[in-house]
Design an enzyme around this catalytic site. Sequence first.
Site, short mmCIF file in Angstrom:
data_model
loop_
_atom_site.label_atom_id
_atom_site.label_comp_id
_atom_site.label_asym_id
_atom_site.label_seq_id
_atom_site.Cartn_x
_atom_site.Cartn_y
_atom_site.Cartn_z
N ASP A 1 0.88 -1.16 0.00
CA ASP A 1 0.00 0.00 0.00
C ASP A 1 0.92 1.22 0.00
OD1 ASP A 1 -2.33 1.65 0.44
OD2 ASP A 1 -1.71 1.78 2.53
N ASP B 1 -0.13 5.12 0.97
CA ASP B 1 -0.34 6.10 2.04
C ASP B 1 -0.16 5.47 3.42
OD1 ASP B 1 -0.95 7.69 -0.07
OD2 ASP B 1 -2.96 8.23 0.59
#
Length: 415
Positions: A195, A197
């Site tokens: 991922d 963020d």
Amino acid sequence: MSTAETAETTPVLITTTGPDKPGVSSVLFAALTSQGVEVVDIEQVVIRGQLVLGVLVAVESDPEGLQEVVEQAMASVSMHVDVRIGSAIGTDPFAPDRRGSTHVLVLLGRPVTARAFTQVARRLAEVGANIDSIRSIADYPVTGLEVYVSVAADTPEADSELRSMLADVAARGGLDVSIERAGLARRAKRLVVFDVDSTLIQGEVIEMLAAHAGVEPQVREITEAAMRGELNFTQSLERRVELLAGLDESVLDEVADQIELTPGARTTIRTLKRLGFSCGVVSGGFTRIIDRLVNDLGLDFAVANDLEVADGTLTGKVQGQVVDRAGKAATLRRYADEYGIPIGQCVAVGDGANDIDMLTTAGMGIAFNAKPALREVADAALSYPYLDAVLFMLGVTRAEIEAADEADGLPLVRP
């Protein structure tokens, strides 16, 4: 049939301890050679300059004579030696140990305290798990230990009990703990998906864009509503993006310039690439910003959302299909198929509920400073803000990382 398997031989276990220095092994084995013994097993470890060397040998005759020769040889190099003969060693010392360890634990702490490790050892004993060996894998930025254990009743129920017990110990003892089955599969991982963020980078990109638009409080309110389960990811993303309508597209480049990688991110990607891993990102963020990361870090692929732009400004809409929770898992499967890598040999790393499907799909799911919902389903949960701890969970040591960096002419970076 080897000499060690005949009834005429006597087992002798020799354990040498003392300061590690050149010549100890050669002196010991010269003594053993002079007595014509057969080496059955050997193991050595050095802890902060102190050597522990154990050798099991088979002797056809006069084991006491061998003991005297070995003691004299070790005295010549100022080493202590303990010699045990026959029944003093234990039952059936020549029996081969073909089973090996059943599980591998990785313990991370800052530091790993004696109290915390005592809790781990005690709980392992309660479920009938024996500690076979321990090695240090990291001393920076966290302390890491790799622990090989054997479970006597190696059943799915025992496996589940072991995982549950260790999760409880981790929560109480301030440790990050992962557990995997021992064996070749553990060393066969070939694809890692991150991922973006609050995982590969610090902070949330949409909040940085919202700050430029003067709508950060409204965006955070929508984010919190999604976290409470009042909105799904697609709904929350669309509402947040609507608030960015009218923002000049140049802000996308400004925010991309402001991105800060999570500590250890470069080291992690660099090391994984050296090992032959394929590395990519799957994000609910935005392609234009994430493309910078792809080029900067040398990632193999990236999948994210596209913001619609018209006449140089954001329209407040997302183009195409939103990369949501299900989309992340589907992307992991797609790239696993594309690279010809079984899903069990894939690793996923994320921090939010939007990553749940991706982490549970991968052979190993790692929750990084994650929300409780993700930690509950992950194979490993990291609570320290250093992404290179992912490498330790994969069995890579800090010494190996630094040796590879040194070979490539990169400076050693420690505070």
